[in-house]
Write a protein that holds these residues in place. Structure first.
Motif, short mmCIF file in Angstrom:
data_model
loop_
_atom_site.label_atom_id
_atom_site.label_comp_id
_atom_site.label_asym_id
_atom_site.label_seq_id
_atom_site.Cartn_x
_atom_site.Cartn_y
_atom_site.Cartn_z
N UNK A 18 0.91 -1.11 0.06
CA UNK A 18 -0.06 -0.08 0.04
C UNK A 18 0.69 1.35 -0.18
N UNK A 19 1.84 1.28 0.79
CA UNK A 19 2.70 2.50 0.87
C UNK A 19 3.56 2.54 -0.38
N UNK A 20 3.99 1.52 -1.05
CA UNK A 20 4.70 1.52 -2.11
C UNK A 20 3.78 2.06 -3.38
N UNK A 21 2.78 1.72 -3.32
CA UNK A 21 1.75 2.02 -4.46
C UNK A 21 1.15 3.58 -4.29
N UNK A 22 0.65 3.71 -3.19
CA UNK A 22 -0.18 4.83 -2.70
C UNK A 22 0.61 5.92 -2.08
N UNK A 23 1.58 5.77 -1.19
CA UNK A 23 2.57 6.61 -0.44
C UNK A 23 1.82 6.74 0.91
N UNK A 24 0.85 6.35 1.30
CA UNK A 24 -0.05 6.34 2.30
C UNK A 24 -0.84 5.18 2.96
N UNK A 25 -0.88 5.06 4.12
CA UNK A 25 -1.63 3.90 4.57
C UNK A 25 -2.43 4.36 6.04
N UNK A 26 -3.67 3.82 6.27
CA UNK A 26 -4.39 4.12 7.53
C UNK A 26 -4.57 2.85 8.47
N UNK A 27 -4.47 3.16 9.71
CA UNK A 27 -5.14 2.17 10.32
C UNK A 27 -6.11 2.63 11.53
N UNK A 28 -7.21 2.07 11.20
CA UNK A 28 -8.66 2.46 12.06
C UNK A 28 -8.50 1.75 13.44
N UNK A 29 -8.95 2.74 14.51
CA UNK A 29 -8.94 2.32 15.83
C UNK A 29 -8.01 1.78 16.39
N UNK A 30 -6.59 2.37 16.37
CA UNK A 30 -5.36 2.01 17.04
C UNK A 30 -5.25 2.15 18.16
N UNK A 31 -6.15 3.31 18.51
CA UNK A 31 -5.91 3.73 20.24
C UNK A 31 -7.31 4.16 20.85
N UNK A 32 -7.30 4.17 22.10
CA UNK A 32 -8.95 4.31 22.58
C UNK A 32 -9.33 6.00 22.52
N UNK A 33 -10.31 6.10 22.36
CA UNK A 33 -10.80 7.74 22.48
C UNK A 33 -10.31 8.38 23.71
N UNK A 34 -10.26 7.67 24.77
CA UNK A 34 -9.68 8.15 26.20
C UNK A 34 -8.24 8.41 25.91
N UNK A 35 -7.45 7.71 25.17
CA UNK A 35 -6.10 7.80 25.00
C UNK A 35 -5.87 9.31 24.18
N UNK A 36 -6.62 9.32 23.30
CA UNK A 36 -6.74 10.45 22.06
C UNK A 36 -7.04 11.74 22.86
N UNK A 37 -8.06 11.65 23.79
CA UNK A 37 -8.42 12.89 24.46
C UNK A 37 -7.32 13.29 25.43
N UNK A 38 -6.52 12.33 26.09
CA UNK A 38 -5.55 12.99 26.74
C UNK A 38 -4.49 13.43 25.90
N UNK A 39 -4.13 12.78 24.57
CA UNK A 39 -3.24 13.44 23.67
C UNK A 39 -3.67 14.77 23.27
N UNK A 40 -4.83 15.14 22.98
CA UNK A 40 -5.53 16.51 22.67
C UNK A 40 -4.89 17.53 24.08
N UNK A 41 -5.36 17.21 25.02
CA UNK A 41 -5.02 17.90 26.17
C UNK A 41 -3.40 18.26 26.23
#
Length: 277
Positions: A18-41
């Motif tokens: 995917x990275x070879x062909x598109x140059x980008x790849x995504x991964x859904x739901x790798x972290x909990x929303x609570x972890x992301x809320x802390x990251x935003x803080x």
């Protein structure tokens, strides 16, 4: 693996292809929303600190800022860099001896304009002559991305463009924009998602027509010898270094200091300062 780092499918062959062909790849739901809320803080606290001093942030267009930070500014730094999908992606593309060279974040606020199409630096000989990628940029959204929030836009496959006619090796000529717009894909990641891309893949931030900010964490990683560490000032304190797992230390090659010095931003991309205007 901590509770913050959620179990996700990992297929290194798919990652490579995917990275070879598109140059980008995504991964859904790798972290909990609570972890992301802390990251935003943590990101918002770091942005407030950066704005309180001269050269604490750098403009990437109208109402759009970039701030580089030290790992210790993020309570979830180890969760991020030690996530199995992040490690697998780094190893698949950059090899086992990859190095973390950058931690920062980008924030487009209300009124941010379309950026010009660009890549983050000129394509190196390893890519143009050998067909090998030597760096990756991981992005973690701190919010649920909506259509009016100035989503990230990317032109898949353009990481292989040699860019010989790009201004400064980074900015395609406006007469060539049609080719990128034909390929353009807008990304709408949600809290917990992460992506990895070649910074050579031509991309841009788009116009933020909402009243909301869209903070995105950036993690930069190099293959041996790529040299992007020269543009960044990553450092850790001795106490923090001693607290890190060995397999995280193995991928950090930065000064170990008694006291951290706030980073003076120097990774300016002049062509982004004014946006498309």
């Amino acid at each position: 693996m901590t509770a913050a780092a959620l179990d996700v499918p990992i297929d290194t062959d798919v990652i490579r292809q995917t990275i070879h062909e598109d140059g980008i790849i995504g991964c859904k739901g790798a972290f909990s929303r609570a972890w992301v809320e802390q990251l935003r803080e943590d990101v918002e606290a770091a942005f407030a600190e950066a704005q309180s001093r001269e050269n604490g942030s750098v403009g990437r267009g109208p109402n759009r800022y970039y701030v580089e930070i030290h790992p210790e500014a993020l309570r979830g730094f180890v969760d991020l860099v030690d996530h199995p999908w992040v490690r697998a992606t780094c190893e698949a593309i950059l090899g086992p001896d990859y190095t973390i060279v950058e931690v920062g974040f980008d924030i487009p606020f209300e009124g941010a304009k379309n950026q010009p199409w660009h890549r983050d630096f000129p394509s190196p000989p390893e890519t143009t002559e050998e067909g090998r990628l030597t760096s990756l940029a991981f992005n973690v959204t701190c919010v649920d991305t909506e259509k009016d929030m100035g989503p990230f836009e990317v032109a898949p496959g353009t990481h292989w463009d040699k860019g010989e006619e790009f201004n400064h090796g980074m900015f395609p000529l406006k007469k060539e924009y049609g080719r990128f717009e034909e390929r353009a894909v807008r990304k709408y990641p949600q809290m917990g998602d992460i992506s990895a891309r070649s910074a050579l893949t031509v991309h841009r931030g788009t116009k933020n027509e909402s009243a909301k900010s869209r903070p995105v964490l950036v993690l930069g990683v190099d293959a041996p010898g790529a040299g992007n560490d020269e543009h960044h000032d990553l450092a850790v304190t001795r106490t923090y270094w001693e607290s890190l797992p060995q397999r995280v230390r193995d991928h950090l090659s930065c000064p170990i200091v008694d006291e951290l010095t706030p980073i003076t931003q120097k990774h300016t991309i002049e062509g982004l300062v004014m946006g498309e205007a």
